[in-house]
Design an enzyme around this catalytic site. Structure first.
Site, PDB file in Angstrom:
ATOM      1  N   HIS A   1      33.127 -55.364  50.925  1.00 36.14           N
ATOM      2  CA  HIS A   1      33.335 -56.817  50.892  1.00 36.14           C
ATOM      3  C   HIS A   1      34.588 -57.244  51.638  1.00 36.14           C
ATOM      4  O   HIS A   1      35.518 -56.472  51.871  1.00 36.14           O
ATOM      5  CB  HIS A   1      33.376 -57.324  49.444  1.00 36.14           C
ATOM      6  CG  HIS A   1      34.563 -56.859  48.643  1.00 36.14           C
ATOM      7  ND1 HIS A   1      35.754 -57.557  48.603  1.00 36.14           N
ATOM      8  CD2 HIS A   1      34.737 -55.782  47.834  1.00 36.14           C
ATOM      9  CE1 HIS A   1      36.604 -56.917  47.807  1.00 36.14           C
ATOM     10  NE2 HIS A   1      36.010 -55.844  47.329  1.00 36.14           N
TER      11      HIS A   1
ATOM     12  N   CYS B   1      35.354 -50.566  44.775  1.00 36.32           N
ATOM     13  CA  CYS B   1      34.641 -51.079  45.940  1.00 36.32           C
ATOM     14  C   CYS B   1      35.522 -50.966  47.186  1.00 36.32           C
ATOM     15  O   CYS B   1      36.714 -50.684  47.099  1.00 36.32           O
ATOM     16  CB  CYS B   1      34.216 -52.525  45.710  1.00 36.32           C
ATOM     17  SG  CYS B   1      32.888 -52.689  44.503  1.00 36.32           S
TER      18      CYS B   1
END
Length: 281
Positions: free
Chosen positions: A177, A196
């Site tokens: 992301h 992440c």
């Protein structure tokens, strides 16, 4: 064979340095066996070097720095298939961060803090949750770990997901992301996420994978953009990695090399013990 595997193998065949470096090369050769062969496109994130490459056969189409998981919340070694991206995403705040960071600020500043950060309190994390009055919650209980609050952050410049996230569905909830926190990319030590992978240039990756679809997309929250063709994603742990034509050693940031070395010593000790016991009988 995969080009990463080939370069590690060539280095080992050519001599590979001292015994310690040869062990390192052999260890990473085993890890590199899982990387794909052939001319297809794939994304490779190497956690110890905190870098992402988009590869197509022998070519590197895109390269960028990334932020990976902290030692306490490690980015796992895994493979997945990227199938879609989400533009203007919400950030669903992990419950431990809500307890540790958000609840104390709400107790101190009230509703104004939530409004200033674009936070909403939900009935649950689901596809169609209800938005609740945040002051109906017992924030003291949330801060003490006695109650749970489901908090998301609306899309915008402050959003922890940035403008886009790239999804390769997996049981661990890991994805790539964007991020508004660009200063972290200037550091050599980029272990700062909750697992992440944060991207230095999410826009560049979007242009490569999605073309001009992003520019034509609406500004509505959580707009899903399918990839025209799924792209494999590999999150690897390679402490010896090809860079600019040579094999570079990278820090064993999660201690996985040490764990394997210790396990190998234990196996050798057990084997020696068994053989010694057999010779005594």
């Amino acid at each position: 064979m995969n080009p990463v595997y080939v370069q590690l193998r060539q280095e080992l065949i050519a001599g590979g340095g001292d015994a310690k470096r040869k062990r390192l090369l052999r260890l990473n050769l085993e890890r590199a066996r899982s990387l794909p062969r052939g001319p297809g496109r794939y994304i490779l994130v190497n956690v110890p070097s905190a870098k992402l490459e988009v590869r197509e056969g022998d070519r590197i189409l895109e390269s960028m720095r990334v932020v990976v998981g902290q030692k306490e919340m490690q980015t796992p070694s895994m493979a997945g298939m990227m199938r879609y991206a989400i533009l203007n995403p919400y950030w669903h705040v992990p419950p431990d961060l809500t307890r540790e960071r958000i609840a104390p600020r709400v107790l101190k500043e009230g509703r104004a803090y939530l409004d200033s950060k674009g936070y909403e309190v939900l009935s649950e994390f689901s596809r169609n949750p209800r938005v609740l009055d945040p002051m109906s919650l017992n924030w003291k209980a949330v801060a003490d770990g006695e109650a749970e609050a489901f908090v998301r952050q609306r899309p915008g410049v402050q959003n922890g997901m940035g403008e886009i996230k790239f999804m390769f569905p997996n049981e661990m909830g890991i994805y790539l992301h964007d991020t508004p926190g660009k200063t972290l990319f200037e550091r050599d030590d980029r272990l700062a996420s909750a697992g992440c992978v944060r991207l230095e240039d999410a826009g560049g990756l979007a242009r490569l994978l999605l073309g001009d679809t992003v520019e034509r997309a609406p500004s509505t929250p959580e707009h899903v953009i399918p990839l025209s063709k799924p792209v494999p994603v590999y999150l690897a742990y390679l402490t010896a990695f090809p860079e600019r034509g040579r094999i570079v050693e990278r820090p064993d940031v999660y201690g996985k090399d040490r764990e394997l070395a210790h396990a190998a010593l234990e196996r050798r000790a057990r084997t020696f013990s068994v053989s010694l016991e057999g010779s005594l009988h």
